[in-house]
Scaffold this active site. Structure first.
Site, PDB file in Angstrom:
ATOM      1  N   ASP A 171     -12.923  -7.990 -43.820  1.00 17.28           N
ATOM      2  CA  ASP A 171     -14.025  -8.029 -42.867  1.00 17.28           C
ATOM      3  C   ASP A 171     -15.296  -8.610 -43.500  1.00 17.28           C
ATOM      4  O   ASP A 171     -15.318  -8.948 -44.697  1.00 17.28           O
ATOM      5  CB  ASP A 171     -14.254  -6.594 -42.344  1.00 17.28           C
ATOM      6  N   ASP A 226     -15.717  -8.859 -31.680  1.00 21.48           N
ATOM      7  CA  ASP A 226     -14.649  -7.903 -31.378  1.00 21.48           C
ATOM      8  C   ASP A 226     -14.232  -7.939 -29.913  1.00 21.48           C
ATOM      9  O   ASP A 226     -15.057  -8.092 -29.012  1.00 21.48           O
ATOM     10  CB  ASP A 226     -15.112  -6.484 -31.717  1.00 21.48           C
TER      11      ASP A 226
HETATM   12  C1  GLA Z   1     -15.334  -5.067 -37.394  1.00 24.36           C
HETATM   13  C2  GLA Z   1     -14.045  -5.831 -37.081  1.00 24.36           C
HETATM   14  C3  GLA Z   1     -13.114  -4.946 -36.271  1.00 24.36           C
HETATM   15  C4  GLA Z   1     -12.828  -3.665 -37.057  1.00 24.36           C
HETATM   16  C5  GLA Z   1     -14.118  -2.964 -37.415  1.00 24.36           C
HETATM   17  C6  GLA Z   1     -13.885  -1.803 -38.373  1.00 24.36           C
HETATM   18  O1  GLA Z   1     -16.057  -4.810 -36.228  1.00 24.36           O
HETATM   19  O2  GLA Z   1     -14.325  -7.014 -36.379  1.00 24.36           O
HETATM   20  O3  GLA Z   1     -11.925  -5.616 -35.961  1.00 24.36           O
HETATM   21  O4  GLA Z   1     -12.090  -3.986 -38.202  1.00 24.36           O
HETATM   22  O5  GLA Z   1     -15.022  -3.854 -38.054  1.00 24.36           O
HETATM   23  O6  GLA Z   1     -15.062  -1.156 -38.727  1.00 24.36           O
END
Ligand code: GLA
Length: 410
Positions: A171, A226
């Site tokens: 990430d 997301d």
């Molecule tokens: C980010 C990523 C998500 C998830 C969260 C976890 O938002 O884009 O897919 O992995 O972190 O905290």
């Protein structure tokens, strides 16, 4: 004296000119140390994920409430409900598995959530014939505030390999001014150095256009923020399914075997959409050669959800060895036609109705790049029905927010 000083000044000026960075750069190029990681001619892809990765990830359903029981139950379900046979392979723990770093800097698991430890969990998942995935972050902290890998890249890669990790999602929270290409290449190299085959999933949300530089650094890269379990629109920092589709679609030329556009994990079965909408979500992901990473509670899913995730005809489109990402070839208001070239010379075709009333949608063979007269074998991939040999054109009535998906075979 003045003359000697004059020589000295001239000499020093000449030296300084030689030391000037811009000049020396020109003389030294091409020095591999001055190239961006993606431009290094010696960099090779890791050879993994020749078809889009399939599996399950804890985040969309469980977020930070993940624990070893959830992961074991999920592995049991995948191994026994047909998902494994359908191709679902990776069981991935997303954020919040982390404990602290030990006195030598090695990362440990959260002992209250994972009392048996990640090594035992990995062994359990492997004993079911599945693969084990994990999550970290290129910054100082993960998005959930756990320890990130910055400054510990090689050490973390070694620890993952010791546990038996087969997949890393990496990430981009708390990265400050880090350069994404450098940061991802560093972890990519660390994973390679372990000698263990580890699929590398980049999650920097498309900010630095990884499709332009990551094809030999990772196996998949997020193209958007997301996903959330809604049909359309922006919700906080997350996006509905139909909006994600529009961001991922234009990137189709960049996907191929070993390196895929990732429009985020599936929401199928999480309750926010109708089954018709979930069928559209799954069909679009399959057609876009997106990773098929289930994000629901697969140990407790409804028969309707199971029927969507286990549609072998649709999965076969996604896993086609040609590895082309399908895309939109026609749009008339809310009515769209999408096409994906297949290894057998045929096409997967998706008729997609974004509108709120039923509509007829059709496409001519010529629009698909096929000769009008060729009689293609047509199969309806949701009705699971062969429609015989057809020439020239296919059309069908499509439900609101729904799809009709067919495969045309020579
Ligand atoms: C980010 C990523 C998500 C998830 C969260 C976890 O938002 O884009 O897919 O992995 O972190 O905290």
């Amino acid at each position: 004296m003045g003359k000697a000083n004059g020589f000295l000044v001239a000499g020093m000026a000449a030296l300084l000119m030689h030391a000037a960075p811009a000049f020396s750069q020109e003389v030294l190029d091409p020095d591999p140390n001055t190239l961006a990681p993606s431009k290094d001619p010696k960099r090779q892809a890791n050879g993994l994920a020749l078809t889009p990765p399939m599996g399950w990830n804890s985040w969309n359903k469980f977020a930070c409430n993940v624990n070893e029981q959830v992961v074991r139950d999920t592995a049991d379900a995948i191994a026994s409900n047909g998902m494994k046979e359908a191709g679902y392979e990776f069981v991935v723990i997303d954020d919040c598995w982390h404990g602290t770093r030990d006195e030598n800097g090695f990362i440990t698991e959260d002992k209250t959530r994972f009392p048996s430890g990640l090594k035992a969990l990995a062994d359990y998942i492997h004993s079911k014939g599945l693969k084990f995935g994990i999550y970290s972050d290129a910054g100082t902290k993960t998005c959930g505030g756990r320890p990130g890998s910055q400054g510990h890249e090689y050490q973390d890669a070694i620890q993952y390999a010791r546990w038996g990790v087969d997949y890393l999602k990496y990430d981009w929270c708390s990265t400050g001014v880090r350069n994404a290409e450098e940061a991802y290449a560093l972890m990519s190299d660390a994973l390679r150095a372990t000698g263990r085959p580890i699929v590398f999933s980049l999650c920097e949300w498309g900010n630095s256009k990884p499709w332009l530089w990551a094809s030999k650094i990772g196996n998949l890269w997020r193209t958007t923020g997301d996903i959330t379990d809604k049909w359309v629109g922006k919700h906080g920092y997350s996006w509905g399914v139909a909006s994600i589709v529009d961001m991922n679609e234009p990137l189709w030329p960049y996907a191929g075997p070993g390196h895929w556009n990732d429009p985020d994990m599936l929401e199928v079965g999480n309750g926010g959409l109708t089954d018709t909408e979930y069928r559209s979500h799954f069909s679009l992901w399959a057609l876009m050669a997106a990773p098929l990473i289930a994000g629901n509670d697969v140990a407790n899913m409804s028969p309707e959800t199971r029927a969507i995730l286990l549609n072998r005809d649709v999965i076969a489109v996604n896993q086609d060895s040609l590895g082309k990402q399908g895309h939109r070839i026609a749009k008339n208001g809310d009515l769209e036609v999408w096409s994906k070239p297949m290894a057998d010379g045929g096409r997967a075709v998706l008729l997609f109705n974004r509108g709120t009333t039923p509509a007829r949608i059709g496409t001519d063979w010529t629009a698909l790049g096929l000769p009008a007269t060729v009689r293609m074998q047509v199969r309806d991939l949701w009705a699971h029905r062969d429609l015989g040999r057809v020439a020239k054109r296919f059309e069908a009535e499509v439900a609101p927010h729904g799809v009709v998906m067919v495969r045309l075979q020579p």
